[in-house]
Design a protein around this motif. Sequence first.
Motif, PDB file in Angstrom:
ATOM      1  N   ARG A  78      -3.812   5.039  -3.908  1.00  0.00           N
ATOM      2  CA  ARG A  78      -4.221   5.516  -5.228  1.00  0.00           C
ATOM      3  C   ARG A  78      -3.762   6.949  -5.479  1.00  0.00           C
ATOM      4  N   HIS A  79      -3.855   7.803  -4.461  1.00  0.00           N
ATOM      5  CA  HIS A  79      -3.605   9.231  -4.665  1.00  0.00           C
ATOM      6  C   HIS A  79      -2.181   9.654  -4.311  1.00  0.00           C
TER       7      HIS A  79
ATOM      8  N   GLY B 189     -13.699   0.304   1.060  1.00  0.00           N
ATOM      9  CA  GLY B 189     -13.784  -0.689   2.127  1.00  0.00           C
ATOM     10  C   GLY B 189     -12.452  -1.080   2.711  1.00  0.00           C
ATOM     11  N   SER B 190     -11.528  -0.120   2.833  1.00  0.00           N
ATOM     12  CA  SER B 190     -10.177  -0.442   3.314  1.00  0.00           C
ATOM     13  C   SER B 190      -9.789   0.420   4.511  1.00  0.00           C
ATOM     14  N   VAL B 191     -10.714   0.609   5.431  1.00  0.00           N
ATOM     15  CA  VAL B 191     -10.463   1.477   6.583  1.00  0.00           C
ATOM     16  C   VAL B 191      -9.572   0.771   7.598  1.00  0.00           C
TER      17      VAL B 191
ATOM     18  N   ARG C 236      -6.965   2.834   3.156  1.00  0.00           N
ATOM     19  CA  ARG C 236      -5.682   2.412   2.573  1.00  0.00           C
ATOM     20  C   ARG C 236      -5.677   2.470   1.041  1.00  0.00           C
ATOM     21  N   THR C 237      -6.754   2.061   0.418  1.00  0.00           N
ATOM     22  CA  THR C 237      -6.761   2.078  -1.047  1.00  0.00           C
ATOM     23  C   THR C 237      -6.698   3.506  -1.576  1.00  0.00           C
ATOM     24  N   LEU C 238      -7.394   4.424  -0.938  1.00  0.00           N
ATOM     25  CA  LEU C 238      -7.311   5.830  -1.330  1.00  0.00           C
ATOM     26  C   LEU C 238      -5.916   6.384  -1.077  1.00  0.00           C
TER      27      LEU C 238
ATOM     28  N   PHE D 115       0.812  -1.213   0.000  1.00  0.00           N
ATOM     29  CA  PHE D 115       0.000   0.000   0.000  1.00  0.00           C
ATOM     30  C   PHE D 115       0.847   1.266   0.000  1.00  0.00           C
ATOM     31  N   ASP D 116       2.173   1.153   0.137  1.00  0.00           N
ATOM     32  CA  ASP D 116       3.033   2.338   0.193  1.00  0.00           C
ATOM     33  C   ASP D 116       3.494   2.691  -1.214  1.00  0.00           C
ATOM     34  N   ALA D 117       2.928   3.749  -1.768  1.00  0.00           N
ATOM     35  CA  ALA D 117       3.283   4.173  -3.126  1.00  0.00           C
ATOM     36  C   ALA D 117       4.082   5.472  -3.117  1.00  0.00           C
ATOM     37  N   THR D 118       4.624   5.850  -1.937  1.00  0.00           N
ATOM     38  CA  THR D 118       5.212   7.183  -1.805  1.00  0.00           C
ATOM     39  C   THR D 118       6.725   7.206  -1.838  1.00  0.00           C
ATOM     40  N   ALA D 119       7.384   6.121  -1.519  1.00  0.00           N
ATOM     41  CA  ALA D 119       8.848   6.162  -1.439  1.00  0.00           C
ATOM     42  C   ALA D 119       9.427   4.760  -1.566  1.00  0.00           C
ATOM     43  N   LYS D 120      10.680   4.699  -1.950  1.00  0.00           N
ATOM     44  CA  LYS D 120      11.339   3.417  -2.119  1.00  0.00           C
ATOM     45  C   LYS D 120      12.006   2.938  -0.832  1.00  0.00           C
TER      46      LYS D 120
END
Length: 292
Positions: A179-180, A134-136, A174-176, A97-102
């Motif tokens: 995604r963003h 639905g990923s709270v 988590r999905t939001l 779920f971590d799309a922000t950093a390597k």
Amino acid sequence: MRLVTFRDPQGGVRVGALDAHGLVRDLVLVDAALPQDMRAVIAAGPAALARAAARLPAAPVVAGAQVLAPIPRPAKNVFCVGKNYREHAKEFAGSGFDATAKEVVPEAPVVFSKPPTSVIGPGEPIPSYLDPTGSVDYEGELAVVIGAGGRGIRRAEAMRHVFGYTIVNDVTARTLQHRHRQWILGKGLDGFCPMGPAILTADEVPDPGALRLRTWVNGELRQDATVADLIFDIPTLIETISAGITLEPGDIIATGTPAGVGIGFQPPRFLRPKDVVRIEVSGIGVLENPVG
């Protein structure tokens, strides 16, 4: 002293304190000069705090008081810090779920924010229905409440700017969040920042690193850590944020969450309606919210 904002049975909202038995005592009733708003109490400085402490023994118990978030509507966004416990940084990196950093463990504090409209008090339902995915998820955190404000606060002086401590649940869709990329849409939904029950004043906490944070979901212990495990400690966070942003009395910094959040499980264990999240920090008390 544990300061609270409460609503009395007649609908009045003002500042009080919790006694040793967890009962709300009405400080304003015994000292009409004391501000009724928590941010105003904080801004009034040490003299107001000393006066409140002196009046506490004579303050009457408020029967039927409803404890609200200690600062129900912060003046600006709540500052939050991501990936600030090593084991949580690892579980987040491995969750997908971590799309922000390597990097797994960040080289500098990861700071984001939650809008004032996200704040709710103890016992209020977390509006999970606002997350269409639905990923709270839950994140129990210690939060720092700023007293004396300033910009360019040095690390060595930072603790002098702390008024006290409270509890925050950094609820996350988590999905939001994934995604963003930027986290505010996943973490800033209305009602996604339960806070409370009280502000434990800094004079009661000689070593914040010794505070223990635990989170339960439906009675199952999920998180258990001490604040000493933070990657970036409280003085570092204050120095980092205040370098170019003026911190003001009543500003809130949520310091990060330890391992044990829902995405750390395989498969993830997201919150569902009727679940109950209970977060306890030693000395402050318990923040408990049902999921709506």
